[in-house]
Design an enzyme around this catalytic site. Structure first.
Site, PDB file in Angstrom:
ATOM      1  N   LYS A  82      55.418  67.166  46.031  1.00 26.91           N
ATOM      2  CA  LYS A  82      54.729  65.678  46.059  1.00 26.91           C
ATOM      3  C   LYS A  82      55.015  65.033  44.653  1.00 26.91           C
ATOM      4  O   LYS A  82      55.458  63.950  44.634  1.00 26.91           O
ATOM      5  CB  LYS A  82      53.201  65.938  46.122  1.00 26.91           C
ATOM      6  CG  LYS A  82      52.601  64.587  45.702  1.00 26.91           C
ATOM      7  CD  LYS A  82      52.689  63.597  46.796  1.00 26.91           C
ATOM      8  CE  LYS A  82      52.139  62.299  46.191  1.00 26.91           C
ATOM      9  NZ  LYS A  82      52.041  61.479  47.223  1.00 26.91           N
ATOM     10  N   CYS A 105      50.529  56.362  41.828  1.00 21.50           N
ATOM     11  CA  CYS A 105      51.188  57.516  42.195  1.00 21.50           C
ATOM     12  C   CYS A 105      52.637  57.707  41.214  1.00 21.50           C
ATOM     13  O   CYS A 105      52.915  58.679  40.362  1.00 21.50           O
ATOM     14  CB  CYS A 105      51.859  57.323  43.664  1.00 21.50           C
ATOM     15  SG  CYS A 105      50.284  57.193  44.586  1.00 21.50           S
TER      16      CYS A 105
HETATM   17  N1  SAJ Z   1      59.409  49.589  42.252  1.00 17.15           N
HETATM   18  C1  SAJ Z   1      60.533  49.236  41.617  1.00 17.15           C
HETATM   19  N2  SAJ Z   1      61.744  49.341  42.043  1.00 17.15           N
HETATM   20  C2  SAJ Z   1      61.842  49.940  43.342  1.00 17.15           C
HETATM   21  C3  SAJ Z   1      60.690  50.270  44.111  1.00 17.15           C
HETATM   22  C4  SAJ Z   1      59.509  50.221  43.623  1.00 17.15           C
HETATM   23  O1  SAJ Z   1      60.196  48.572  40.413  1.00 17.15           O
HETATM   24  O2  SAJ Z   1      63.096  50.131  43.577  1.00 17.15           O
HETATM   25  C5  SAJ Z   1      58.055  49.606  41.939  1.00 17.15           C
HETATM   26  C6  SAJ Z   1      57.119  48.761  42.606  1.00 17.15           C
HETATM   27  O3  SAJ Z   1      57.213  47.302  42.120  1.00 17.15           O
HETATM   28  C7  SAJ Z   1      55.828  49.308  42.307  1.00 17.15           C
HETATM   29  C8  SAJ Z   1      56.123  50.816  41.811  1.00 17.15           C
HETATM   30  O4  SAJ Z   1      57.464  50.882  41.692  1.00 17.15           O
HETATM   31  O5  SAJ Z   1      55.343  48.865  40.859  1.00 17.15           O
HETATM   32  C9  SAJ Z   1      55.724  51.608  43.081  1.00 17.15           C
HETATM   33  O6  SAJ Z   1      55.779  51.081  44.276  1.00 17.15           O
HETATM   34  P1  SAJ Z   1      56.345  51.861  45.707  1.00 17.15           P
HETATM   35  O7  SAJ Z   1      56.053  51.061  46.811  1.00 17.15           O
HETATM   36  O8  SAJ Z   1      57.847  52.364  45.522  1.00 17.15           O
HETATM   37  O9  SAJ Z   1      55.397  53.122  45.757  1.00 17.15           O
HETATM   38  P2  SAJ Z   1      53.882  53.299  45.898  1.00 17.15           P
HETATM   39  O10 SAJ Z   1      53.288  53.770  44.462  1.00 17.15           O
HETATM   40  O11 SAJ Z   1      53.240  52.359  46.475  1.00 17.15           O
HETATM   41  O12 SAJ Z   1      53.730  54.554  47.056  1.00 17.15           O
HETATM   42  C10 SAJ Z   1      54.351  55.721  46.697  1.00 17.15           C
HETATM   43  C11 SAJ Z   1      55.424  56.241  47.573  1.00 17.15           C
HETATM   44  N3  SAJ Z   1      56.346  57.162  47.507  1.00 17.15           N
HETATM   45  C12 SAJ Z   1      57.523  56.963  47.479  1.00 17.15           C
HETATM   46  O13 SAJ Z   1      58.224  55.889  47.976  1.00 17.15           O
HETATM   47  C13 SAJ Z   1      58.322  57.878  47.289  1.00 17.15           C
HETATM   48  C14 SAJ Z   1      54.550  56.680  48.865  1.00 17.15           C
HETATM   49  O14 SAJ Z   1      55.340  57.460  49.858  1.00 17.15           O
HETATM   50  C15 SAJ Z   1      53.562  57.743  48.274  1.00 17.15           C
HETATM   51  O15 SAJ Z   1      52.821  58.264  49.229  1.00 17.15           O
HETATM   52  C16 SAJ Z   1      52.508  57.221  47.331  1.00 17.15           C
HETATM   53  O16 SAJ Z   1      53.478  56.768  46.140  1.00 17.15           O
HETATM   54  C17 SAJ Z   1      51.738  58.370  46.697  1.00 17.15           C
HETATM   55  O17 SAJ Z   1      50.640  58.314  47.381  1.00 17.15           O
HETATM   56  O18 SAJ Z   1      52.104  58.986  46.118  1.00 17.15           O
END
Ligand code: SAJ
Length: 419
Positions: free
Chosen positions: A208, A262
């Site tokens: 995780k 996360c």
């Molecule tokens: N972000 C970027 N660039 C990217 C992708 C995301 O700057 O290319 C930023 C977003 O703006 C945001 C942050 O990262 O601030 C996180 O956003 P996200 O949509 O990637 O992820 P979370 O935090 O909403 O959800 C994540 C997910 N993990 C992954 O994509 C590996 C989800 O599958 C997990 O279950 C969740 O964390 C968790 O509970 O851990």
């Protein structure tokens, strides 16, 4: 033998993960009780209401509460299965705060009985299940792994798609022994369509953390590229687009920082115990945490000192109502500390839901901080008429196609040094 669905499940912590999980078990026929220390959340649950924003969850919860398979309580009840879904935040010095997990375990230990199952869903540092959960549960006098099955099964759902991903994603179950892994698998296979992989607790905990660390490191790489491209006068977004046509390359998106509970948190759970070994992970955290400051520097170069800056979006990502660890909250704070006047708009946060053209009125720069879908419908004539200076900084590359050749605005994109 007792049918699996006759088991009573208590979900401890009915937040972003616990409530959807509770509703999912209930809709699959289990008798589920959501336990929380927050009386308001419990009261609302008992009325069939939810206090978070998540597609389809309100209907599901309403239905399950209505048919009597789901209810809330502020006193943990004797059950057959306990699912721990409490927060595991980090402290100011980036250490895992396990207080909620420990307290949940102590409460379970006071009522747990032979044959029960305890599942830790909360994201936790490697070793938590064996070194924290088991010793606390053993104070019950029962033998873990024999009398009581214990496993870590991390949640990996994406906010905004939780109910879909709870069913479709694969799941890792890391038991303290094989019997524990199998007991937990039997429960989840009632609704999980993805594969269920069995392993030991520490491996499951690390999986995780590593998934989110992988994302964090890759986003840091994209943010580094963004800063370098700005310096070189080219666009990181173009570099990304063309490079990603390579079959084995997946450059992530640069942005104003990494938020959420996360990705911005989990790498610290690895770094905490292995600071000397987790060098790239630590550097990535620092790069991503530094992005709001980088955005501040870009704004400072575009707008007069002490002028008004309008931030569109304050949540940690588009189309959610979650501000936890949002880099835009940090950006707003940095802007204010630098002497700017800050106006915020966000369609998902009641405090910031005012009229968007009122928010940008008199601004010297408008910053698209979060690319909520609602912003696709902005009337740029009205926006241009409201601002004091027609300067836009798009931190998400969401408006480039629309505005790059638009004579009404001086349009800038984070990650691009192009004029
Ligand atoms: N972000 C970027 N660039 C990217 C992708 C995301 O700057 O290319 C930023 C977003 O703006 C945001 C942050 O990262 O601030 C996180 O956003 P996200 O949509 O990637 O992820 P979370 O935090 O909403 O959800 C994540 C997910 N993990 C992954 O994509 C590996 C989800 O599958 C997990 O279950 C969740 O964390 C968790 O509970 O851990």
């Amino acid at each position: 033998m007792q049918s699996i669905k006759s088991k009573k499940i208590s979900v401890i912590g009915i937040g972003y993960i616990g409530l959807p999980t509770a509703a999912m078990f209930a809709s699959n026929g289990f008798n589920v009780v959501g336990y929380d220390v927050n009386a308001h959340t419990v009261d609302e649950l008992n009325k069939g209401n939810i206090v978070i924003e998540e597609p389809y969850l309100d209907d599901l919860v309403k239905h399950e509460v209505g048919v009597g398979r789901l209810r809330g309580t502020t006193t943990l009840e004797v059950s057959d299965v306990y699912v721990i879904a409490v927060p595991t935040p980090i402290t100011h010095d980036h250490k895992a705060d396990m207080t909620y997990v420990e307290s949940a375990c102590r409460t379970i230990a006071s009522i747990v009985k032979k044959g029960d199952t305890v599942i830790l869903e909360s994201t936790s540092p490697p070793g938590t299940t064996n070194d924290i959960i088991v010793p606390i549960l053993e104070t019950s006098g029962l033998v873990m792994g024999t009398d009581v099955f214990v496993a870590h099964s991390p949640e990996r759902v994406l906010p905004g798609r939780i109910l879909i991903e709870l069913v479709e994603n694969s799941r890792i179950v890391g038991g303290i022994n094989l019997a524990s892994s199998e007991a937990v698998k039997t429960l989840f296979e009632v609704f999980v369509k993805g594969k269920i992989f069995l392993t030991d607790a520490k491996t499951a905990e690390m999986c995780k953390l590593m998934e989110n660390t992988y994302r964090d490191v890759n986003i840091a790489l994209a943010n580094e590229l963004a800063k370098i491209c700005e310096d070189m006068g080219i666009s990181a977004w173009e570099v990304r687009e063309f490079s990603n046509h390579h079959p084995r390359v997946n450059i992530h998106m640069p942005g104003p920082g990494v938020g959420g509970h996360c990705i911005a948190v989990d790498p610290w759970f690895i770094v905490e115990k292995h600071p000397e070994l987790a060098r790239i992970m630590l550097a990535s955290r620092e790069t991503n945490d530094g992005m709001p400051h980088h955005v501040l520097n870009r704004i400072s170069a575009l707008a007069a000192p002490k002028s008004k800056i309008a931030l569109l979006g304050i949540t940690y990502k588009p189309d959610v109502d979650d501000m936890r660890e949002s880099p835009i909250v940090e950006l707003a704070h940095l802007l204010k500390s630098a002497g700017f006047e800050v106006a915020i708009h966000d369609p998902f946060i009641p405090e910031y839901q005012g009229d968007i053209y009122e928010t940008v009125k008199g601004a010297h720069a408008v910053v698209l901080a979060v690319n909520h879908k609602a912003y696709d419908g902005i009337d740029f004539d009205q926006l241009a008429a409201a601002v004091a200076k027609p300067v836009i900084l798009d931190t998400r590359n969401a408006w480039t196609e629309k505005l790059q050749n638009d004579k009404r605005f001086a349009f800038y994109v984070l990650g691009s040094g192009k004029a």
